[in-house]
Write a protein that holds these residues in place. Structure first.
Motif, mmCIF file in Angstrom:
data_model
loop_
_atom_site.group_PDB
_atom_site.id
_atom_site.type_symbol
_atom_site.label_atom_id
_atom_site.label_comp_id
_atom_site.label_asym_id
_atom_site.label_seq_id
_atom_site.Cartn_x
_atom_site.Cartn_y
_atom_site.Cartn_z
ATOM 1 N N GLY A 1 -55.192 41.330 69.137
ATOM 2 C CA GLY A 1 -55.955 42.430 68.352
ATOM 3 C C GLY A 1 -55.875 43.567 68.750
ATOM 4 O O GLY A 1 -55.545 43.849 69.884
ATOM 5 N N ASP A 2 -56.695 44.298 68.947
ATOM 6 C CA ASP A 2 -56.490 45.530 69.025
ATOM 7 C C ASP A 2 -58.384 46.192 69.603
ATOM 8 O O ASP A 2 -58.744 46.890 68.343
ATOM 9 C CB ASP A 2 -55.634 47.239 68.386
ATOM 10 N N SER A 3 -58.990 46.239 70.128
ATOM 11 C CA SER A 3 -60.159 46.283 70.370
ATOM 12 C C SER A 3 -60.686 47.549 71.324
ATOM 13 O O SER A 3 -59.823 47.464 72.834
ATOM 14 C CB SER A 3 -60.877 45.127 71.360
ATOM 15 N N PRO A 4 -61.083 48.421 71.134
ATOM 16 C CA PRO A 4 -61.403 49.750 71.435
ATOM 17 C C PRO A 4 -62.716 49.637 72.087
ATOM 18 O O PRO A 4 -63.351 50.382 72.778
ATOM 19 C CB PRO A 4 -61.806 50.358 70.154
ATOM 20 N N THR A 5 -63.796 48.820 72.583
ATOM 21 C CA THR A 5 -64.648 48.521 73.358
ATOM 22 C C THR A 5 -64.479 48.156 74.263
ATOM 23 O O THR A 5 -63.351 47.473 75.039
ATOM 24 C CB THR A 5 -65.578 47.685 72.247
ATOM 25 N N ASN A 6 -65.384 46.978 75.048
ATOM 26 C CA ASN A 6 -65.106 46.516 76.646
ATOM 27 C C ASN A 6 -65.305 45.142 76.679
ATOM 28 O O ASN A 6 -65.031 44.239 78.002
ATOM 29 C CB ASN A 6 -66.610 46.376 76.912
ATOM 30 N N GLN A 7 -63.925 44.326 75.472
ATOM 31 C CA GLN A 7 -63.206 42.957 75.370
ATOM 32 C C GLN A 7 -62.265 43.050 74.661
ATOM 33 O O GLN A 7 -61.441 44.023 74.316
ATOM 34 C CB GLN A 7 -64.473 41.850 74.483
ATOM 35 N N ALA B 1 -64.646 52.168 79.588
ATOM 36 C CA ALA B 1 -63.888 53.236 80.673
ATOM 37 C C ALA B 1 -63.328 52.174 81.305
ATOM 38 O O ALA B 1 -61.992 52.441 82.153
ATOM 39 C CB ALA B 1 -65.145 53.797 81.755
ATOM 40 N N MET B 2 -63.620 51.094 81.773
ATOM 41 C CA MET B 2 -63.528 50.730 82.504
ATOM 42 C C MET B 2 -61.834 49.494 81.570
ATOM 43 O O MET B 2 -61.594 49.219 82.182
ATOM 44 C CB MET B 2 -64.436 49.130 83.305
ATOM 45 N N ALA B 3 -63.018 48.804 81.209
ATOM 46 C CA ALA B 3 -62.325 48.229 79.942
ATOM 47 C C ALA B 3 -61.124 48.703 79.260
ATOM 48 O O ALA B 3 -59.637 48.921 79.254
ATOM 49 C CB ALA B 3 -61.910 47.655 78.641
ATOM 50 N N GLU B 4 -61.185 50.350 79.379
ATOM 51 C CA GLU B 4 -59.406 51.294 78.632
ATOM 52 C C GLU B 4 -58.765 51.055 80.042
ATOM 53 O O GLU B 4 -57.040 51.468 79.409
ATOM 54 C CB GLU B 4 -60.384 52.507 78.524
ATOM 55 N N THR C 1 -65.863 43.116 80.217
ATOM 56 C CA THR C 1 -66.225 44.570 81.640
ATOM 57 C C THR C 1 -67.224 44.509 81.253
ATOM 58 O O THR C 1 -67.776 44.371 79.934
ATOM 59 C CB THR C 1 -65.226 45.614 81.876
ATOM 60 N N SER C 2 -67.940 44.758 82.230
ATOM 61 C CA SER C 2 -70.077 45.268 82.659
ATOM 62 C C SER C 2 -70.443 45.589 83.195
ATOM 63 O O SER C 2 -69.163 46.008 83.441
ATOM 64 C CB SER C 2 -70.054 43.226 83.419
ATOM 65 N N TRP C 3 -71.592 46.291 83.339
ATOM 66 C CA TRP C 3 -72.148 46.801 83.920
ATOM 67 C C TRP C 3 -71.912 46.932 84.969
ATOM 68 O O TRP C 3 -71.656 48.338 86.193
ATOM 69 C CB TRP C 3 -73.721 47.179 83.939
ATOM 70 N N GLY C 4 -71.535 45.788 85.616
ATOM 71 C CA GLY C 4 -71.166 45.619 87.650
ATOM 72 C C GLY C 4 -69.863 45.939 87.899
ATOM 73 O O GLY C 4 -69.404 45.529 88.421
ATOM 74 N N ILE D 1 -63.082 37.430 91.075
ATOM 75 C CA ILE D 1 -63.428 38.822 90.226
ATOM 76 C C ILE D 1 -63.895 38.352 89.371
ATOM 77 O O ILE D 1 -62.859 37.843 88.771
ATOM 78 C CB ILE D 1 -62.394 39.981 90.400
ATOM 79 N N TYR D 2 -64.618 38.948 88.506
ATOM 80 C CA TYR D 2 -65.200 37.851 87.478
ATOM 81 C C TYR D 2 -65.149 39.755 85.639
ATOM 82 O O TYR D 2 -65.089 40.374 86.097
ATOM 83 C CB TYR D 2 -66.482 37.977 87.053
ATOM 84 N N PHE D 3 -63.346 39.505 84.756
ATOM 85 C CA PHE D 3 -63.715 40.134 83.771
ATOM 86 C C PHE D 3 -64.491 38.784 82.712
ATOM 87 O O PHE D 3 -63.508 38.610 81.795
ATOM 88 C CB PHE D 3 -62.129 40.224 83.735
ATOM 89 N N HIS D 4 -65.021 37.921 83.297
ATOM 90 C CA HIS D 4 -65.080 36.404 82.183
ATOM 91 C C HIS D 4 -65.927 36.894 80.968
ATOM 92 O O HIS D 4 -65.819 36.401 79.434
ATOM 93 C CB HIS D 4 -65.821 35.567 83.180
#
Lengths: 344, 344, 344, 344
Positions: free
Chosen positions: D282-288, D264-267, D324-327, D2-5
């Motif tokens: 760090g505290d990121s509110p985005t997809n990383q 949403a997936m990152a959250e 996280t990604s579109w997929g 599974i990729y979270f790369h």
């Protein structure tokens, strides 16, 4: 050994050297921000009758060319030059090192014409091609020929028509201005171009050239460009002192005097050789001449005289370059002519 | 007005000037291919005890730095320097103009250490990052401090470990070599680095630096690089003549004599100010010192003395820079100390 | 509207597109470090019979040219090309942007010859001139002509004689390899040069070219160069997937099939026009042809067909360029020929 | 596995791919001069509410950065960035390759502030230093943090005060715009800066970014710059087609939908890990996101999950990056959380 090798084989003209010596112990501000540079600039601006122009003292001709071109062109813009132009032939890609192409055309007697500029311009079409932005010419040219006032005016007008800047390399400008065949004063030349430089190195200075920028946009933050290109001299007054000495008499001053001497010595050589039946490679009315001599005579002459073979031997003949300098003596010219007479 | 503004406010040391004058009328080949340059190179190679090294005479420090770096690095490679390094602080992006990054770290007393080089090295990982290839240091540093033999050796070894070239900017190298606090000879320095330059401009020359390249690969076609970067002087012998005059006595010669004088004058200033209770911004054992003076005193001093404010006023105090030169006189130092005494 | 405008007017060949679609949802490593790129590289190395070569997938032809040249030349070195070469004519100074000159000569039928390389070489003499280091040619040329095996061998030998690298721009390499007039296989071409690229964009790919580097020195840290020049694609497998599809059948595979189709359609156009008495501007045996048509006919044809006017109208005639593509249909060719017949 | 790369491990979002497939066989003009590019530009200009802006479709983020910077700065000008900025950290000196310095300061949470810009500005004084001309920031930053409307406005005002251009790298702009913590719309962002790009590659496109230039002077002859820097795609419509698909619904369209999914997936990952007591780098509110996990757990997780170790192990803990990604699927997130729970 007698030198007709170049106009940079000796040091400075004695009067220029004298100015350096006399001012040596004075303290001044550095990087060309001193009163000598200021006075020399004022003298040049008076001579070209253009109070609004800017003058920068540069350490050499290639630095002038690099810095002006890199300062004036946007990244995708190019400079048009004759294939024989100094920036193309003898600067080891220094212009390309700043990211710009030199678009070349084969010149006529070393010169560009409006038609040749049109020809170079035709290579430009759209965003897939470089966009010409400047025309580079040399006065006198690299083979000693001259643009007349009419020719220079025509080029200037062609440049305006196409939206091109005109920049004139004056490494040997003195020899042009004082040539009997020239009908162009420095003030007229200046009015016709966006920038040009007045060569010092080959006209009696130890080193240094005066770059004149008439186009305000080209001059914006120009000192940043000089420094970035490695051309800002710490003891900048060294060049200011010399140009003050060269130009303090205006058109009657030392700069013109040295150039006239160089031309006179070259003329004597030229006439003497012509009288001996020697043919020339091109016809230069300035301080570089290109007689074509028998290869055997060239070998003999090289025992006593130092000069440059301009092109390869062909049918037993070699075109050579003879250059006169501030230090060339009439007796040296006579000696050369005498020896040629013996050899051919 | 008395100048402690820089070591490039006057012309050449009288003995250097004398050499220029005496040789002025001689004819030589151009572009540094003359016997003066040859002899000066031989003197330097003898001094550094390295017959295999190459020496090039350059017109200034920035041209040395640009040309060495552009000649030695592949396009994606970078040079590591202290954030206070001259190439980063005072060369208007001339290094970046050749396409290379300067990777900076905050130096300690203006100096790099093996640990700091490691820190810079850590920014490198793979083809998404620049690849460090050279370490740039200045001896003395831009704030007048010195690398000891042990420090320089440690840096040299770290460079070898990481496959980095070591290049030393010696704009004021004389002041380092003759400092009482230095334990590093020029031959030892030379052995520890791949290239360095011996500054002439700030040590009695009119202009010019001697670039020494010990690493053969870096020297390949180096004259092409000098010309391409705009740094080849037509009357190149001008620099050769000066360096012959500066180095003909080796470590007992004029170069060392001038530097020793500069250091002695700076030491007298430093000790005099210390005796007056003045504190310093950094502790330099060379010819640049950085006393911190009351703003009011600075304003008064500026009426008679020309010097540089090094940093902004803070709590009513201003760090200033005093630089001594070949022409600095003991009486000028005394006058400065006397005036400070009156003002604080 | 029927397109003979270029071979990049449509998307990808359906089979190439299919490979993209089928693999779309798979996860792979980025930047070309995935198994598709690996397999495509292996296929190409097998085809050129050179296990030791390196292959890089690039986003376009100009990025190939920039990156190879900037990676291979030292700063003062230049690349020799025909004046009609793509790097000179249609890349907006992208090569000069990396600091290098293109030394041009007028090609013969768009091609260089050993003699023309000698002519360009003669401009080089010493450190005042750029030093040629590479020869750039295109196969097929920008006007669709081909180097025969004998011609390519002669150029390769001339390059070796002068110490020049040989680099071949294969933007339309398929059209060369499958031309009836070609006697050069891809393996032979590869053996004769230091690097070349196999064009994908104009041979059925959505985008992408395969750069083959046979010379190990040129390949050193090449991925750093790709990234530095802005050419590293995050989803790099996109190109690998396409080249695997194009090359999995080797010389019987899709790449050759597409190119053969392009050539066949162009040949039908060429023969049809010749039968109608049309003359050609140059004689191209590949998928670009240059018929010279009456200006009036051109204007009429442009109502239904989209193509490029290659040169200016002269004596009422205009040379146009017709390019066939993977999607060109026989019926479209017939329609064009029918309309021409009606118009002339 | 599974990729979270990364968000560029798969191909295009199915709807984007579908648009490519549907339009594949159509003929269009090349180099981005087609109707798909035109329509996509219009959609973007409508979204940012700025009819006067210009939009260029670019092949990648580094090409955007290189081209904008090289087009906007004069040779001696520099760009200010955080030391963690992508142009400094991960572009292999591509900016310096165009001749410009990146002046770095240590950012705060990956961000610049007006004070930090002032700090960088202080390095500039006169013609001996580079002149800052642009500020580069990323939204979201390279560590996933966000500029608030107030922060972005303050930076914009600081730039205007100092005469600096503001350029925003939006490689993951979608993730910023759709973050719950963002209070900045794309129209507001656009109004505050001179140029920015809307990242496609990391937001569902196969490749491509939309560069928006609001400042007319920066846009002059910009297509020449794209070509010169090697970034003009022959089949340019490929990017136009994708951006039309991404933006045809405006803020309700696919671009926002994909980004929302990534966030949403990152959250879900972030909250799940927090619930397990995991700390973050760090505290990121985005997809990383950057959880700090025990080294042992990391080694175990790597058997089933592909992700990036962000920093070195310290005290047995390793900060990792999950993207996280579109997929990315909810089930994959659940699997990761489950495995972490078992391991810590």
């Amino acid at each position: 050994m007698i030198y007709f090798h170049s106009d940079y084989s000796q040091g400075a003209h004695p009067k220029v050297l004298d100015a350096i010596v006399k001012t040596n112990d004075e303290f001044t501000d550095g990087y060309g921000k001193d009163e000598y540079c200021e006075r020399a600039k004022a003298l040049i601006k008076e001579l070209i009758k253009s109070e609004d122009s800017d003058v920068h003292f540069m350490i050499g001709g290639t630095p002038c060319n690099i810095t002006v071109i890199a300062a004036s062109l946007r990244p995708y813009e190019s400079v048009i030059a004759a294939r024989s132009g100094h920036i193309y032939v003898h600067e080891t890609g220094a212009i390309e090192a700043t990211g710009h192409r030199i678009v070349t055309v084969d010149g006529i007697n070393g010169k560009l014409t409006p038609d040749l500029i049109d020809k170079a311009w035709e290579e430009y079409s759209d965003e897939h091609t470089v966009k010409p932005r400047m025309v580079y010419i040399s006065e006198p040219t690299e083979i000693g020929t001259l643009y007349s006032r009419a020719e220079m005016t025509a080029i200037s007008e062609k440049c305006k028509e196409l939206g091109l800047l005109l920049y004139v390399d004056g490494a040997r400008l003195g020899a042009a201005l004082t040539s009997k065949e020239s009908d162009l004063s420095i003030a007229e030349l200046s009015r016709l171009c966006d920038a040009f430089y007045i060569g010092g190195t080959k006209n009696g200075a130890l080193l240094g050239e005066a770059l004149v920028i008439n186009n305000k946009a080209m001059n914006e933050n120009f000192r940043f460009m000089i420094k970035r290109q490695g051309g800002l001299l710490a003891k900048g007054r060294l060049i200011g002192v010399q140009f003050e000495a060269l130009f303090k008499g205006g058109e009657n001053g030392l700069y013109y005097e040295i150039a006239s001497h160089e031309n006179a010595m070259a003329e004597k050589l030229r006439n003497g050789l012509k009288n001996l039946g020697v043919k020339f490679y091109g016809d230069s009315p300035t301080n570089q001449i290109f007689p074509i001599l028998p290869a055997k005579a060239v070998r003999e002459l090289q025992k006593d005289f130092f000069f440059y073979e301009w092109a390869k031997e062909e049918n037993g003949m070699i075109p050579v370059r003879l250059v006169t300098s501030w230090g060339s003596k009439e007796s040296e010219v006579d000696a050369f002519l005498k020896r040629v007479k013996e050899l051919i």
